[in-house]
Design a protein around this motif. Structure first.
Motif, PDB file in Angstrom:
ATOM      1  N   GLY A  76      -0.582   7.311  -1.283  1.00  0.00           N
ATOM      2  CA  GLY A  76      -0.440   6.626  -2.568  1.00  0.00           C
ATOM      3  C   GLY A  76      -1.285   7.276  -3.645  1.00  0.00           C
ATOM      4  O   GLY A  76      -1.823   8.362  -3.493  1.00  0.00           O
TER       5      GLY A  76
ATOM      6  N   ILE B  20       1.189  -4.759  -8.127  1.00  0.00           N
ATOM      7  CA  ILE B  20       2.220  -3.828  -7.673  1.00  0.00           C
ATOM      8  C   ILE B  20       3.403  -4.033  -8.604  1.00  0.00           C
ATOM      9  O   ILE B  20       3.901  -5.152  -8.737  1.00  0.00           O
ATOM     10  CB  ILE B  20       2.622  -4.092  -6.211  1.00  0.00           C
ATOM     11  N   LEU B  67       8.307   5.197  -3.710  1.00  0.00           N
ATOM     12  CA  LEU B  67       7.032   4.680  -3.206  1.00  0.00           C
ATOM     13  C   LEU B  67       7.307   3.557  -2.222  1.00  0.00           C
ATOM     14  O   LEU B  67       7.715   2.454  -2.617  1.00  0.00           O
ATOM     15  CB  LEU B  67       6.179   4.134  -4.352  1.00  0.00           C
ATOM     16  N   ASP B  68       7.086   3.839  -0.929  1.00  0.00           N
ATOM     17  CA  ASP B  68       7.194   2.802   0.095  1.00  0.00           C
ATOM     18  C   ASP B  68       5.840   2.105   0.205  1.00  0.00           C
ATOM     19  O   ASP B  68       4.801   2.692  -0.127  1.00  0.00           O
ATOM     20  CB  ASP B  68       7.573   3.457   1.435  1.00  0.00           C
ATOM     21  N   HIS B  69       5.832   0.848   0.657  1.00  0.00           N
ATOM     22  CA  HIS B  69       4.561   0.184   0.902  1.00  0.00           C
ATOM     23  C   HIS B  69       4.739  -0.846   1.999  1.00  0.00           C
ATOM     24  O   HIS B  69       5.862  -1.095   2.464  1.00  0.00           O
ATOM     25  CB  HIS B  69       3.997  -0.444  -0.376  1.00  0.00           C
ATOM     26  N   THR B  74      -0.543  -3.874   2.028  1.00  0.00           N
ATOM     27  CA  THR B  74      -0.877  -3.132   0.816  1.00  0.00           C
ATOM     28  C   THR B  74      -1.690  -4.009  -0.131  1.00  0.00           C
ATOM     29  O   THR B  74      -2.702  -3.571  -0.686  1.00  0.00           O
ATOM     30  CB  THR B  74       0.399  -2.641   0.133  1.00  0.00           C
ATOM     31  N   HIS B  98      -0.161  -0.270  -9.711  1.00  0.00           N
ATOM     32  CA  HIS B  98       0.469   0.749  -8.871  1.00  0.00           C
ATOM     33  C   HIS B  98       1.951   0.449  -8.733  1.00  0.00           C
ATOM     34  O   HIS B  98       2.343  -0.686  -8.478  1.00  0.00           O
ATOM     35  CB  HIS B  98      -0.187   0.789  -7.489  1.00  0.00           C
ATOM     36  N   ALA B 100       5.756   0.616  -7.100  1.00  0.00           N
ATOM     37  CA  ALA B 100       6.456   0.677  -5.821  1.00  0.00           C
ATOM     38  C   ALA B 100       7.939   0.838  -6.147  1.00  0.00           C
ATOM     39  O   ALA B 100       8.388   0.440  -7.221  1.00  0.00           O
ATOM     40  CB  ALA B 100       6.236  -0.584  -5.010  1.00  0.00           C
ATOM     41  N   PHE B 139       0.472   2.973   0.851  1.00  0.00           N
ATOM     42  CA  PHE B 139       1.602   3.443   0.061  1.00  0.00           C
ATOM     43  C   PHE B 139       2.006   4.793   0.642  1.00  0.00           C
ATOM     44  O   PHE B 139       1.156   5.563   1.087  1.00  0.00           O
ATOM     45  CB  PHE B 139       1.212   3.679  -1.406  1.00  0.00           C
ATOM     46  N   LYS B 141       4.741   8.216  -0.257  1.00  0.00           N
ATOM     47  CA  LYS B 141       5.632   8.820  -1.250  1.00  0.00           C
ATOM     48  C   LYS B 141       6.710   9.658  -0.567  1.00  0.00           C
ATOM     49  O   LYS B 141       6.412  10.452   0.323  1.00  0.00           O
ATOM     50  CB  LYS B 141       4.835   9.738  -2.182  1.00  0.00           C
TER      51      LYS B 141
END
Lengths: 77, 155
Positions: A76, B20, B67-69, B74, B98, B100, B139, B141
């Motif tokens: 991230g 988020i 963007l995975d979370h 998170t 941030h 997502a 997170f 990418k």
């Protein structure tokens, strides 16, 4: 109660699954959860473990109803 | 901007906030909006970091970024990062925004900011928040290239 197993990011793509439920008949370690859920004997060195959304070690024990997450190192920011 | 989750905490006289966000946002407007609610007369130093999506990486053209979370985890580690920063340095306030989901080139991925009476804790806390995002907060990418996708390793 089942153990919920979640896979994220590239690991989920590789295993072609994001979430499954296990119904173990005895206590398992996170490694054993991996072996049953991913159908792989070894936990790859670049796979991290979380139990109930907290970072954990592969030899940590998993209880009924726990959630176990497996994922690559984060990227991230 | 569309907020998927947000968190605010007042801990030992320190205020902090994390969100988020699932749509594009203007980090400088968001910063100005947040600062408008602060008592800046106490803040001698403010450090800010923004990270944006580049249209190139490792010699390849990148068309979009995903963007995975880990919902739940998170958020927990965003909160923990802010609390840790407040405990390690004398900050007055701290902020993490941030993204997502899907991101386009040039869009902001992250805004991290810290306010303190002096520059040293502001710089240190802001840097700490960014490094936590790079190393601990869940997170991930995935870049979309012309000929397929690629998950990124830690920077």
């Amino acid at each position: 109660m089942p153990v919920t197993v979640k896979f994220f990011a590239g690991l989920g793509e590789r295993l072609q699954r994001r979430e499954i439920s296990l119904h173990p008949d005895k206590p398992l370690s996170a490694l054993q959860v991996w072996q049953e859920a991913a159908q792989e004997d070894e936990l790859p060195v670049n796979v991290l473990v979380a139990i109930n959304q907290t970072y954990a070690k592969a030899d940590s024990m998993v209880k009924d109803g726990d959630e176990v997450g497996f994922f690559p190192p984060v990227s991230g920011g | 901007m569309a907020t998927k989750w947000d968190f605010s905490l007042r801990l030992a006289a320190v205020d902090m906030h994390a969100e988020i966000i699932t749509t594009a946002f203007n980090p400088w407007q968001a910063l100005a909006d947040y600062e408008s609610r602060l008592d800046l007369s106490k803040c001698g130093g403010n450090a800010v970091f923004t990270g944006n999506m580049r249209d190139h990486n490792q010699g390849d053209e990148v068309t979009t970024l995903y963007l995975d979370h880990y919902p739940g985890m998170t958020e927990k580690y965003l909160q923990q990062s802010l609390q840790d920063a407040a405990q390690r340095w004398q900050v007055i306030d701290a902020l993490i925004l941030h993204r997502a989901g899907s991101i386009s080139p040039g869009e902001t991925i992250v805004l991290a900011a810290a306010w303190a009476a002096h520059r040293e804790p502001a710089f240190a806390a802001c840097r700490y928040l960014v490094e936590e995002l790079k190393s601990r907060v869940p997170f991930w990418k995935k870049e979309q290239l012309k000929d397929g996708g690629r998950w990124l390793n830690p920077a």
